[in-house]
Design a protein around this motif. Structure first.
Motif, PDB file in Angstrom:
ATOM      1  N   ILE A   1       4.188  14.720   4.310  1.00 22.34           N
ATOM      2  CA  ILE A   1       3.398  13.888   3.403  1.00 22.34           C
ATOM      3  C   ILE A   1       2.113  14.612   3.005  1.00 22.34           C
ATOM      4  O   ILE A   1       1.722  14.625   1.838  1.00 22.34           O
ATOM      5  CB  ILE A   1       3.081  12.525   4.058  1.00 22.34           C
ATOM      6  N   LYS A   2       1.455  15.242   3.987  1.00 21.51           N
ATOM      7  CA  LYS A   2       0.194  15.940   3.725  1.00 21.51           C
ATOM      8  C   LYS A   2       0.385  17.089   2.725  1.00 21.51           C
ATOM      9  O   LYS A   2      -0.445  17.306   1.858  1.00 21.51           O
ATOM     10  CB  LYS A   2      -0.407  16.455   5.029  1.00 21.51           C
ATOM     11  N   GLU A   3       1.506  17.789   2.828  1.00 27.96           N
ATOM     12  CA  GLU A   3       1.801  18.882   1.897  1.00 27.96           C
ATOM     13  C   GLU A   3       1.884  18.374   0.456  1.00 27.96           C
ATOM     14  O   GLU A   3       1.348  18.989  -0.465  1.00 27.96           O
ATOM     15  CB  GLU A   3       3.113  19.547   2.309  1.00 27.96           C
ATOM     16  N   LYS A   4       2.540  17.257   0.265  1.00 27.75           N
ATOM     17  CA  LYS A   4       2.668  16.686  -1.083  1.00 27.75           C
ATOM     18  C   LYS A   4       1.330  16.127  -1.567  1.00 27.75           C
ATOM     19  O   LYS A   4       1.012  16.197  -2.755  1.00 27.75           O
ATOM     20  CB  LYS A   4       3.734  15.586  -1.115  1.00 27.75           C
ATOM     21  N   LEU A   5       0.533  15.589  -0.645  1.00 29.21           N
ATOM     22  CA  LEU A   5      -0.780  15.056  -0.990  1.00 29.21           C
ATOM     23  C   LEU A   5      -1.729  16.171  -1.413  1.00 29.21           C
ATOM     24  O   LEU A   5      -2.398  16.078  -2.446  1.00 29.21           O
ATOM     25  CB  LEU A   5      -1.346  14.297   0.210  1.00 29.21           C
ATOM     26  N   GLU A   6      -1.756  17.261  -0.638  1.00 29.30           N
ATOM     27  CA  GLU A   6      -2.630  18.391  -0.960  1.00 29.30           C
ATOM     28  C   GLU A   6      -2.161  19.134  -2.206  1.00 29.30           C
ATOM     29  O   GLU A   6      -2.968  19.723  -2.920  1.00 29.30           O
ATOM     30  CB  GLU A   6      -2.720  19.345   0.222  1.00 29.30           C
ATOM     31  N   GLY A   7      -0.861  19.105  -2.483  1.00 30.98           N
ATOM     32  CA  GLY A   7      -0.321  19.741  -3.685  1.00 30.98           C
ATOM     33  C   GLY A   7      -0.581  18.944  -4.952  1.00 30.98           C
ATOM     34  O   GLY A   7      -0.260  19.394  -6.048  1.00 30.98           O
ATOM     35  N   GLY A   8      -1.130  17.746  -4.810  1.00 22.93           N
ATOM     36  CA  GLY A   8      -1.442  16.924  -5.976  1.00 22.93           C
ATOM     37  C   GLY A   8      -0.260  16.180  -6.548  1.00 22.93           C
ATOM     38  O   GLY A   8      -0.362  15.588  -7.624  1.00 22.93           O
ATOM     39  N   LEU A   9       0.877  16.186  -5.851  1.00 24.48           N
ATOM     40  CA  LEU A   9       2.048  15.455  -6.343  1.00 24.48           C
ATOM     41  C   LEU A   9       1.900  13.948  -6.168  1.00 24.48           C
ATOM     42  O   LEU A   9       2.407  13.175  -6.977  1.00 24.48           O
ATOM     43  CB  LEU A   9       3.312  15.934  -5.626  1.00 24.48           C
ATOM     44  N   ILE A  10       1.239  13.551  -5.076  1.00 26.84           N
ATOM     45  CA  ILE A  10       1.075  12.131  -4.789  1.00 26.84           C
ATOM     46  C   ILE A  10      -0.388  11.832  -4.488  1.00 26.84           C
ATOM     47  O   ILE A  10      -1.161  12.728  -4.139  1.00 26.84           O
ATOM     48  CB  ILE A  10       1.946  11.660  -3.606  1.00 26.84           C
ATOM     49  N   CYS A  11      -0.747  10.579  -4.623  1.00 21.69           N
ATOM     50  CA  CYS A  11      -2.005  10.067  -4.102  1.00 21.69           C
ATOM     51  C   CYS A  11      -1.659   8.789  -3.350  1.00 21.69           C
ATOM     52  O   CYS A  11      -0.647   8.143  -3.629  1.00 21.69           O
ATOM     53  CB  CYS A  11      -3.024   9.828  -5.214  1.00 21.69           C
ATOM     54  N   MET A  12      -2.472   8.468  -2.356  1.00 18.11           N
ATOM     55  CA  MET A  12      -2.133   7.343  -1.480  1.00 18.11           C
ATOM     56  C   MET A  12      -3.248   6.305  -1.429  1.00 18.11           C
ATOM     57  O   MET A  12      -4.035   6.275  -0.498  1.00 18.11           O
ATOM     58  CB  MET A  12      -1.856   7.848  -0.065  1.00 18.11           C
ATOM     59  N   PRO A  13      -3.326   5.439  -2.419  1.00 17.44           N
ATOM     60  CA  PRO A  13      -4.319   4.370  -2.346  1.00 17.44           C
ATOM     61  C   PRO A  13      -3.880   3.292  -1.354  1.00 17.44           C
ATOM     62  O   PRO A  13      -2.684   3.063  -1.145  1.00 17.44           O
ATOM     63  CB  PRO A  13      -4.373   3.827  -3.764  1.00 17.44           C
ATOM     64  N   PHE A  14      -4.848   2.651  -0.759  1.00 15.59           N
ATOM     65  CA  PHE A  14      -4.581   1.548   0.170  1.00 15.59           C
ATOM     66  C   PHE A  14      -4.302   0.288  -0.638  1.00 15.59           C
ATOM     67  O   PHE A  14      -4.904   0.047  -1.673  1.00 15.59           O
ATOM     68  CB  PHE A  14      -5.792   1.334   1.085  1.00 15.59           C
ATOM     69  N   VAL A  15      -3.381  -0.506  -0.166  1.00 13.90           N
ATOM     70  CA  VAL A  15      -3.085  -1.799  -0.781  1.00 13.90           C
ATOM     71  C   VAL A  15      -3.104  -2.843   0.335  1.00 13.90           C
ATOM     72  O   VAL A  15      -2.679  -2.566   1.463  1.00 13.90           O
ATOM     73  CB  VAL A  15      -1.724  -1.773  -1.527  1.00 13.90           C
ATOM     74  N   THR A  16      -3.637  -4.007   0.051  1.00  7.43           N
ATOM     75  CA  THR A  16      -3.687  -5.056   1.071  1.00  7.43           C
ATOM     76  C   THR A  16      -2.280  -5.578   1.350  1.00  7.43           C
ATOM     77  O   THR A  16      -1.377  -5.442   0.517  1.00  7.43           O
ATOM     78  CB  THR A  16      -4.588  -6.223   0.620  1.00  7.43           C
ATOM     79  N   SER A  17      -2.121  -6.194   2.490  1.00  7.98           N
ATOM     80  CA  SER A  17      -0.808  -6.725   2.869  1.00  7.98           C
ATOM     81  C   SER A  17      -0.338  -7.811   1.909  1.00  7.98           C
ATOM     82  O   SER A  17       0.863  -7.990   1.707  1.00  7.98           O
ATOM     83  CB  SER A  17      -0.854  -7.273   4.295  1.00  7.98           C
ATOM     84  N   GLU A  18      -1.277  -8.554   1.317  1.00 10.45           N
ATOM     85  CA  GLU A  18      -0.903  -9.602   0.361  1.00 10.45           C
ATOM     86  C   GLU A  18      -0.335  -9.016  -0.926  1.00 10.45           C
ATOM     87  O   GLU A  18       0.411  -9.664  -1.638  1.00 10.45           O
ATOM     88  CB  GLU A  18      -2.113 -10.487   0.026  1.00 10.45           C
ATOM     89  N   GLN A  19      -0.724  -7.780  -1.254  1.00 10.82           N
ATOM     90  CA  GLN A  19      -0.253  -7.132  -2.476  1.00 10.82           C
ATOM     91  C   GLN A  19       0.853  -6.115  -2.208  1.00 10.82           C
ATOM     92  O   GLN A  19       1.296  -5.436  -3.123  1.00 10.82           O
ATOM     93  CB  GLN A  19      -1.422  -6.438  -3.173  1.00 10.82           C
ATOM     94  N   GLN A  20       1.290  -6.006  -0.965  1.00 11.95           N
ATOM     95  CA  GLN A  20       2.303  -5.022  -0.585  1.00 11.95           C
ATOM     96  C   GLN A  20       3.684  -5.562  -0.966  1.00 11.95           C
ATOM     97  O   GLN A  20       4.265  -6.387  -0.264  1.00 11.95           O
ATOM     98  CB  GLN A  20       2.214  -4.736   0.908  1.00 11.95           C
ATOM     99  N   ILE A  21       4.201  -5.094  -2.071  1.00 10.10           N
ATOM    100  CA  ILE A  21       5.468  -5.602  -2.607  1.00 10.10           C
ATOM    101  C   ILE A  21       6.642  -5.282  -1.685  1.00 10.10           C
ATOM    102  O   ILE A  21       7.571  -6.075  -1.545  1.00 10.10           O
ATOM    103  CB  ILE A  21       5.706  -5.040  -4.020  1.00 10.10           C
ATOM    104  N   ALA A  22       6.607  -4.127  -1.021  1.00 10.34           N
ATOM    105  CA  ALA A  22       7.711  -3.730  -0.142  1.00 10.34           C
ATOM    106  C   ALA A  22       7.816  -4.617   1.092  1.00 10.34           C
ATOM    107  O   ALA A  22       8.803  -4.554   1.820  1.00 10.34           O
ATOM    108  CB  ALA A  22       7.555  -2.271   0.278  1.00 10.34           C
ATOM    109  N   ASP A  23       6.825  -5.462   1.320  1.00 12.47           N
ATOM    110  CA  ASP A  23       6.855  -6.389   2.446  1.00 12.47           C
ATOM    111  C   ASP A  23       8.058  -7.327   2.360  1.00 12.47           C
ATOM    112  O   ASP A  23       8.594  -7.758   3.375  1.00 12.47           O
ATOM    113  CB  ASP A  23       5.549  -7.190   2.456  1.00 12.47           C
ATOM    114  N   ALA A  24       8.492  -7.618   1.155  1.00 10.18           N
ATOM    115  CA  ALA A  24       9.660  -8.492   0.961  1.00 10.18           C
ATOM    116  C   ALA A  24      10.937  -7.846   1.485  1.00 10.18           C
ATOM    117  O   ALA A  24      11.910  -8.538   1.780  1.00 10.18           O
ATOM    118  CB  ALA A  24       9.818  -8.833  -0.514  1.00 10.18           C
TER     119      ALA A  24
END
Length: 187
Positions: free
Chosen positions: A138-161
């Protein structure tokens, strides 16, 4: 058997439900990842879930029990995040084959601050050695600029379903955020 009846009742009562694909101006690739730590009562394995959106529309989703027992919620979330990154990379390859270039980083939303901190921490600790491979991936992809990882609250976490059971109002809220509509519902 009760779970099967519950699923059949849900399907019978929702014949007009389906995904609506709409045209959006924003051109982004977004993934939501989540895990329920030790959610299985029988073997205490976690369930991983992710859903990916391409240009605002749901294009892939998955829920699967993890193959090993996670020793912490951050470990379970890191495994889910690694699966989400793999799905994002696959979508990027599909877009490249379709001759659609991609410049901005893809967004990977997670609701576990510990897992995000572990990925962003430049120092590897003994306490996180058992999840080192997922962390480095994950860190490799983050440092390479492919992804960014913003925090989302549990109430807005769609994958929770995809990882936990919810009462009907919360479940209905989640499936509407996934883009599911009922064609028979009054407008």
């Amino acid at each position: 058997m009760e779970a099967v009846y519950k699923i059949l009742r849900y399907l019978k009562n929702s014949p007009g439900k389906g995904l609506l694909f709409q045209k959006h101006n924003k051109r982004d690739i977004v993934a939501y990842t989540d895990a329920d730590w030790a959610g299985s009562i029988s073997d205490r394995r976690s369930t991983t879930g992710y859903c990916t959106f391409l240009w605002g529309n749901l294009v892939s989703w998955r829920s699967k029990k993890q193959s090993v027992v996670a020793r912490s919620s951050a470990e379970a979330e890191l495994r889910a995040m690694a699966n989400g990154v793999c799905e994002l990379l696959w979508l990027k390859l599909v877009l490249e084959e379709l001759k659609l270039s991609w410049e901005v980083p893809m967004m990977l939303f997670c609701d576990n601050k510990s897992a995000i901190s572990i990925v962003n921490n430049p120092v590897q600790h003994d306490r996180t050695k058992h999840i080192e491979v997922d962390r480095h991936f994950i860190k490799e992809k983050l440092e390479g600029g492919l992804i960014c990882m913003p925090f989302v609250t549990s109430e807005q976490q769609i994958a929770d379903a995809l990882t936990k059971s919810h009462f009907r109002p919360k479940f209905e809220d989640f499936i509407s955020k996934l883009g599911m509509i009922d064609i028979f519902a009054p407008t």
